[in-house]
Design an enzyme around this catalytic site. Structure first.
Site, PDB file in Angstrom:
ATOM      1  N   GLU A   1     -16.491 -44.608  -2.104  1.00  0.00           N
ATOM      2  CA  GLU A   1     -17.445 -44.450  -0.371  1.00  0.00           C
ATOM      3  C   GLU A   1     -18.060 -44.984  -1.227  1.00  0.00           C
ATOM      4  OE1 GLU A   1     -17.562 -40.603  -0.058  1.00  0.00           O
ATOM      5  OE2 GLU A   1     -14.803 -40.408  -0.060  1.00  0.00           O
TER       6      GLU A   1
ATOM      7  N   GLU B   1     -13.744 -33.418  -4.103  1.00  0.00           N
ATOM      8  CA  GLU B   1     -14.500 -32.531  -4.451  1.00  0.00           C
ATOM      9  C   GLU B   1     -14.747 -31.031  -4.653  1.00  0.00           C
ATOM     10  OE1 GLU B   1     -17.148 -32.693  -0.357  1.00  0.00           O
ATOM     11  OE2 GLU B   1     -17.215 -35.549  -1.123  1.00  0.00           O
TER      12      GLU B   1
END
Ligand code: 9MR
Length: 380
Positions: A272, A167
């Site tokens: 995910e 991220e």
């Protein structure tokens, strides 16, 4: 290594099919999960395409959640640690490491012969205060280097792939102003992958992020891959997290990103995956995000159970995604669900705490859902 795993899976599949043939399938015993033992599991059904993974949490790692563990053993051939390897958990102080849960995670993966993912080495979130409060670039570089060497080095040869950087991008594709970027600039990315490659030479190295379907963010991720390649460094894959919902993102956007990452030569992973089924306050026109939605029935519509129509919608949406993954299985090497079952999902508590969400393939009792059947059906 990965080929070896596929090979082992294929052998297992051939053996399983052979045994099924000998035993006669009509009287197949039912497993705890409700599936017939001679039916293919998810991992078996997709063995020729990509790994099927699940994120696992602490109660699962220590053997408390036995229903989930049975499902894990049968249905999945890859694991990711949902939380136990995050920086604040594994190295809470500069000189203190807490290896117990991470060691148990890797032991479990080896016992079950999983493709074992490490998550994650460098992330602005869940980093301890001594990282976030550092103001000295040299000190921060040293902390980062020591962390990667210690963690990736400890599991060298045992962890098969690492989310090295997590991220690091804003939605417009620019770099997130994390403490790493603020103090070290883009060079921290180059350093992180160089150190990870040295510490864990046999592990695949990934960049992992959410909303990687978003065209602007896509450009940012491609830039990271190219930056590493230009520096002579290894980046093996891009992990698209895949926190999606029933209506968005459009499949075409996800597909365009798969193609863009594959075009760089990187493998593509869905790392995910989950599909939230509940309303998001930020989607509501004019909603005040500071409003407290906890306990609101409107925001928690399926607390007493999921209507069949919604269950079918989830199943269809999962089938759409898995059809897309199958179409691109030359590029895609793994699809990991962010949890084994609905009870475990972070989406019960985000963005509103205490809701009842249904984002995964197994229900709160770890029984397969309609979505599971839809995903398996694509391979029958
Ligand atoms: O599912 C995780 C949840 O239990 C944690 O509280 C949270 C903060 O550490 O992280 C969640 O997992 C995140 C993952 O590590 C990175 N991508 C987003 C995931 C969902 O927030």
């Amino acid at each position: 290594m990965q080929l070896l795993h596929y090979f082992r899976n294929s052998i297992f599949l051939i053996l399983a099919l052979g045994l099924a043939g000998c035993a006669g399938t009509n009287s197949a015993p039912e497993t705890e999960a409700g599936a017939s033992e001679t039916d293919l599991s998810l991992a078996e059904a997709y063995a020729g395409n990509f790994y099927i993974g699940a994120a696992i949490n602490a109660p699962q790692i220590i053997g408390q959640d036995t229903a989930a563990l049975r499902v894990l053993a049968r249905e999945f051939n890859s694991i990711t640690p949902e939380n136990v390897m995050k920086w604040e958990n594994i190295q809470p102080g500069p000189d203190s490491f807490t290896w117990e849960m991470a060691d148990a995670y890797v032991d479990l993966g080896e016992q079950q012969d999983k493709w074992i993912i490490g998550h994650t080495l460098v992330w602005h979130s869940q980093a301890p205060a001594y990282i976030n409060e550092t103001t000295d670039p040299d000190q921060l570089r040293t902390y980062m280097e020591e962390h990667i060497r210690a963690v990736a080095g400890r599991y060298a040869g045992r962890i098969d792939g690492w989310d090295v950087l997590n991220e690091a991008l804003n939605e417009d594709g620019s770099y997130r102003e994390s403490v790493f970027y603020k103090l070290l600039g883009e060079q921290y990315i180059v350093d992180a992958y160089r150190i990870a490659a040295e510490a864990a030479p046999d592990a695949e190295l990934y960049y992992n992020d959410y909303n990687l379907n978003n065209p602007e963010k896509r450009t940012g991720a491609v830039r990271i891959v190219n930056l590493l390649k230009e520096n002579g460094l290894r980046i093996d894959g891009v992990g698209m997290q895949g926190h999606y919902n029933l209506n968005g993102p459009p499949i075409e956007e996800v597909e365009a990103s798969i193609e863009a990452y594959a075009a760089t030569g990187a493998k593509v992973m869905f790392t995910e995956l989950d599909l939230t089924t509940l309303p998001n306050p930020w989607d509501l026109q004019g909603a005040d995000v500071n409003q407290n939605f906890e306990g609101s029935e409107k925001m928690n519509p399926y607390a007493a159970g999921l209507p069949d129509s919604v269950s079918t919608k989830i199943a269809e949406r999962y089938a759409d995604f898995f059809n897309l993954f199958l179409k691109h299985d030359e590029a895609i090497t793994r699809v990991t669900l962010w949890g084994v079952n609905d009870a475990q999902s972070w989406l019960n508590n985000w963005p509103i705490r205490g809701r009842t969400n249904y984002p995964l393939l197994f229900d709160r009792d770890s029984a397969p859902k309609e979505a599971y059947d839809a995903v398996i059906a694509l391979k029958q």
